[in-house]
Design a protein around this motif. Structure first.
Motif, PDB file in Angstrom:
ATOM      1  N   PRO A   1      76.536  68.044   6.512  1.00 26.41           N
ATOM      2  CA  PRO A   1      75.875  68.070   5.198  1.00 26.41           C
ATOM      3  C   PRO A   1      75.224  66.745   4.818  1.00 26.41           C
ATOM      4  O   PRO A   1      74.121  66.736   4.260  1.00 26.41           O
ATOM      5  N   LYS A   2      75.874  65.633   5.118  1.00 30.68           N
ATOM      6  CA  LYS A   2      75.322  64.336   4.724  1.00 30.68           C
ATOM      7  C   LYS A   2      74.066  64.007   5.535  1.00 30.68           C
ATOM      8  O   LYS A   2      73.091  63.467   4.990  1.00 30.68           O
ATOM      9  N   ALA A   3      74.087  64.323   6.814  1.00 31.63           N
ATOM     10  CA  ALA A   3      72.902  64.108   7.641  1.00 31.63           C
ATOM     11  C   ALA A   3      71.763  65.000   7.161  1.00 31.63           C
ATOM     12  O   ALA A   3      70.603  64.570   7.071  1.00 31.63           O
ATOM     13  N   ASP A   4      72.079  66.244   6.844  1.00 29.20           N
ATOM     14  CA  ASP A   4      71.079  67.183   6.353  1.00 29.20           C
ATOM     15  C   ASP A   4      70.494  66.706   5.033  1.00 29.20           C
ATOM     16  O   ASP A   4      69.274  66.788   4.808  1.00 29.20           O
ATOM     17  N   GLN A   5      71.331  66.184   4.174  1.00 26.86           N
ATOM     18  CA  GLN A   5      70.895  65.712   2.855  1.00 26.86           C
ATOM     19  C   GLN A   5      69.842  64.608   2.972  1.00 26.86           C
ATOM     20  O   GLN A   5      68.789  64.670   2.324  1.00 26.86           O
ATOM     21  N   TYR A   6      70.117  63.619   3.806  1.00 24.84           N
ATOM     22  CA  TYR A   6      69.193  62.483   3.894  1.00 24.84           C
ATOM     23  C   TYR A   6      67.940  62.811   4.684  1.00 24.84           C
ATOM     24  O   TYR A   6      66.859  62.284   4.385  1.00 24.84           O
TER      25      TYR A   6
ATOM     26  N   VAL B   1      67.915  48.083   9.713  1.00 20.57           N
ATOM     27  CA  VAL B   1      66.726  47.894  10.530  1.00 20.57           C
ATOM     28  C   VAL B   1      66.057  46.640   9.988  1.00 20.57           C
ATOM     29  O   VAL B   1      65.494  46.654   8.895  1.00 20.57           O
ATOM     30  N   GLY B   2      66.186  45.542  10.719  1.00 16.42           N
ATOM     31  CA  GLY B   2      65.789  44.263  10.153  1.00 16.42           C
ATOM     32  C   GLY B   2      66.684  43.939   8.967  1.00 16.42           C
ATOM     33  O   GLY B   2      67.909  43.933   9.079  1.00 16.42           O
ATOM     34  N   LYS B   3      66.078  43.739   7.804  1.00 14.33           N
ATOM     35  CA  LYS B   3      66.839  43.452   6.592  1.00 14.33           C
ATOM     36  C   LYS B   3      66.970  44.666   5.676  1.00 14.33           C
ATOM     37  O   LYS B   3      67.455  44.548   4.554  1.00 14.33           O
ATOM     38  N   VAL B   4      66.543  45.822   6.172  1.00 16.85           N
ATOM     39  CA  VAL B   4      66.544  47.028   5.345  1.00 16.85           C
ATOM     40  C   VAL B   4      67.772  47.881   5.658  1.00 16.85           C
ATOM     41  O   VAL B   4      67.984  48.287   6.808  1.00 16.85           O
ATOM     42  N   LYS B   5      68.586  48.160   4.642  1.00 17.60           N
ATOM     43  CA  LYS B   5      69.750  49.021   4.820  1.00 17.60           C
ATOM     44  C   LYS B   5      69.292  50.473   4.901  1.00 17.60           C
ATOM     45  O   LYS B   5      68.502  50.937   4.085  1.00 17.60           O
ATOM     46  N   CYS B   6      69.810  51.180   5.906  1.00 18.15           N
ATOM     47  CA  CYS B   6      69.330  52.535   6.178  1.00 18.15           C
ATOM     48  C   CYS B   6      70.474  53.514   6.425  1.00 18.15           C
ATOM     49  O   CYS B   6      71.546  53.126   6.899  1.00 18.15           O
ATOM     50  N   HIS B   7      70.210  54.775   6.132  1.00 15.80           N
ATOM     51  CA  HIS B   7      71.084  55.859   6.553  1.00 15.80           C
ATOM     52  C   HIS B   7      70.750  56.191   8.006  1.00 15.80           C
ATOM     53  O   HIS B   7      69.614  56.552   8.330  1.00 15.80           O
ATOM     54  N   HIS B   8      71.739  56.058   8.868  1.00 19.26           N
ATOM     55  CA  HIS B   8      71.553  56.253  10.303  1.00 19.26           C
ATOM     56  C   HIS B   8      72.037  57.652  10.665  1.00 19.26           C
ATOM     57  O   HIS B   8      73.209  57.994  10.485  1.00 19.26           O
ATOM     58  N   LEU B   9      71.117  58.483  11.171  1.00 21.35           N
ATOM     59  CA  LEU B   9      71.424  59.858  11.535  1.00 21.35           C
ATOM     60  C   LEU B   9      71.200  60.062  13.029  1.00 21.35           C
ATOM     61  O   LEU B   9      70.323  59.424  13.627  1.00 21.35           O
ATOM     62  N   ALA B  10      71.980  60.950  13.640  1.00 20.87           N
ATOM     63  CA  ALA B  10      71.854  61.224  15.069  1.00 20.87           C
ATOM     64  C   ALA B  10      71.835  62.734  15.291  1.00 20.87           C
ATOM     65  O   ALA B  10      72.636  63.468  14.708  1.00 20.87           O
ATOM     66  N   PHE B  11      70.905  63.184  16.151  1.00 20.92           N
ATOM     67  CA  PHE B  11      70.722  64.608  16.409  1.00 20.92           C
ATOM     68  C   PHE B  11      70.685  64.870  17.915  1.00 20.92           C
ATOM     69  O   PHE B  11      70.264  64.016  18.696  1.00 20.92           O
ATOM     70  N   GLN B  12      71.109  66.065  18.278  1.00 18.27           N
ATOM     71  CA  GLN B  12      71.087  66.470  19.679  1.00 18.27           C
ATOM     72  C   GLN B  12      70.270  67.738  19.851  1.00 18.27           C
ATOM     73  O   GLN B  12      70.323  68.648  19.023  1.00 18.27           O
ATOM     74  N   GLN B  13      69.510  67.763  20.930  1.00 16.40           N
ATOM     75  CA  GLN B  13      68.813  68.956  21.371  1.00 16.40           C
ATOM     76  C   GLN B  13      69.186  69.195  22.828  1.00 16.40           C
ATOM     77  O   GLN B  13      69.944  68.416  23.417  1.00 16.40           O
ATOM     78  N   ARG B  14      68.663  70.262  23.399  1.00 15.63           N
ATOM     79  CA  ARG B  14      69.070  70.611  24.753  1.00 15.63           C
ATOM     80  C   ARG B  14      68.657  69.564  25.766  1.00 15.63           C
ATOM     81  O   ARG B  14      69.442  69.196  26.643  1.00 15.63           O
TER      82      ARG B  14
ATOM     83  N   ASP C   1      65.430  54.668   5.073  1.00 12.96           N
ATOM     84  CA  ASP C   1      65.625  53.652   4.039  1.00 12.96           C
ATOM     85  C   ASP C   1      66.592  54.168   2.968  1.00 12.96           C
ATOM     86  O   ASP C   1      66.405  55.250   2.412  1.00 12.96           O
ATOM     87  N   ALA C   2      67.634  53.366   2.688  1.00 17.21           N
ATOM     88  CA  ALA C   2      68.648  53.763   1.705  1.00 17.21           C
ATOM     89  C   ALA C   2      68.264  53.379   0.282  1.00 17.21           C
ATOM     90  O   ALA C   2      69.045  53.593  -0.649  1.00 17.21           O
ATOM     91  N   GLY C   3      67.065  52.832   0.091  1.00 12.69           N
ATOM     92  CA  GLY C   3      66.620  52.442  -1.242  1.00 12.69           C
ATOM     93  C   GLY C   3      65.971  53.591  -1.999  1.00 12.69           C
ATOM     94  O   GLY C   3      66.219  54.768  -1.729  1.00 12.69           O
ATOM     95  N   ASP C   4      65.102  53.236  -2.950  1.00 11.83           N
ATOM     96  CA  ASP C   4      64.474  54.237  -3.808  1.00 11.83           C
ATOM     97  C   ASP C   4      63.455  55.102  -3.072  1.00 11.83           C
ATOM     98  O   ASP C   4      63.133  56.207  -3.527  1.00 11.83           O
TER      99      ASP C   4
END
Length: 262
Positions: free
Chosen positions: A34-39, A170-183, A192-195
Motif C-alpha cells: 500500500p505505501k509503495a502504491d500510494q507514493y 538522491v543528492g541532497k533530496v530526501k526521497c521515497h524509495h520504491l522497488a518493483f519486480q517484473q518477469r 521526492d518526499a517534499g511538496d
C-alpha cells in the motif's frame, strides 16, 4: 513498466539493444505494498496534472563486452512537454546526438552527427504518438512512461510486486524509495518526499540478460510551469542536411529546399 520503455531521442534507433519493459502476463497477480502504491500514484497524479513541464536527465547504462566486462556509458537529455500534444527533446552523449520534435501532427528526429532528419505523420496526442511509433516501427523510448497521461497505468502494467524501501537521498533530496519486480527486469524509483512528488532517480536491472546490466537516470532541473514557445516544437531544417526515410538511415539523399525569401 511496459514494452514502450523507454528515450525520446531514440525514436529511430533503440539504445541498449531492445530496451523493452515487457514482463509478466496479465494473468499474474500484482502485489504492491500500500505505501509503495500510494507514493507511485501520488507521483503519477502530479505529473498527469501538469500542463507544461521540463526536466533534464543524466543517464548511465552498462554495455556488456564479449568477455563479460561491463563498460558504463552515459547520455544527457533535456525534455520539454506541453500536454496534450507537444514534446521536444535534446539528447547528447556517448550514444546520442539528436533532437526530437512532436508538434501534434508529425514527429521529426534530427540526427546531428549524421546530418540527417526523418519526419513521420503520427496521431495528435502524446499517448497516441508513442503507441503509434511502437506499433509501426517497434521503437522503444527510454523514459517515455513519464510522458503518458496516466503514468501509473503504464508503469504498473506488467508489475508483479512492489515494495516501499524507505526514505533515502538522491543528492541532497530526501526521497521515497520504491522497488518493483517484473518477469524479466527489476526497477526502482526515488520520488521526492517534499511538496512536489517528482521522480528524482530511476534504475532498471535487466535480470534476464547476461551479467544483469543496469540503466540509471538522474532527473534534475525540474520546471513544472515553464513558458514554452510553440516554435520550440517545430523543426526548421538547417542547410547542409538531408532527409531520410524514418526507419532507413541510409536512404538516398533528398535535398532540403530553402524557404522563400531565405
Amino acid at each position: 513498466m511496459n514494452r514502450r520503455m523507454s528515450a525520446i531521442g531514440l525514436a529511430v534507433v533503440a539504445v541498449l539493444g531492445a530496451v523493452v519493459l515487457a514482463g509478466g502476463s496479465p494473468q499474474e497477480v500484482t502485489k504492491i505494498e500500500p505505501k509503495a502504491d500510494q507514493y507511485l500514484k501520488a507521483m503519477s497524479s502530479y505529473l498527469a496534472g501538469l500542463k507544461t513541464y521540463s526536466f533534464q536527465v543524466e543517464e548511465f547504462f552498462d554495455e556488456v563486452q564479449d568477455d563479460g566486462q561491463k563498460i558504463q556509458l552515459s547520455n544527457q537529455r533535456q525534455m520539454s512537454v506541453s500536454r496534450p500534444d507537444k514534446v521536444f527533446a535534446e539528447d547528447e552523449g556517448d550514444t546520442a546526438n539528436s533532437l526530437f520534435y512532436f508538434n501534434g501532427k508529425t514527429v521529426t528526429v534530427f540526427d546531428r552527427g549524421q546530418k540527417t532528419y526523418a519526419t513521420e505523420k503520427v496521431p495528435g496526442t502524446i499517448d497516441a504518438m508513442l503507441d503509434d511509433l511502437h506499433d509501426r516501427f517497434d521503437t522503444h523510448q527510454t523514459l517515455a512512461d513519464f510522458l503518458f497521461a496516466d503514468p501509473y497505468k503504464v508503469l504498473t502494467e506488467n508489475v508483479q510486486s512492489g515494495t516501499y524501501v524507505g526514505l533515502h537521498y538522491v543528492g541532497k533530496v530526501k526521497c521515497h524509495h520504491l522497488a518493483f519486480q517484473q518477469r524479466i527486469l527489476d526497477w526502482q524509483i526515488w520520488i521526492d518526499a517534499g511538496d512536489q512528488p517528482l521522480p528524482r532517480k530511476f534504475l532498471i536491472t535487466f535480470k534476464h540478460q547476461a551479467d544483469e546490466p543496469q540503466y540509471t537516470a538522474l532527473f534534475r532541473h525540474w520546471d513544472v510551469n515553464p513558458k514554452l514557445s510553440g516554435d520550440l516544437f517545430q523543426f526548421h531544417p538547417p542547410e547542409g542536411i538531408r532527409k531520410v526515410d524514418f526507419m532507413n538511415r541510409h536512404a538516398a539523399p533528398q535535398p532540403v529546399k530553402k524557404a522563400a525569401g531565405k
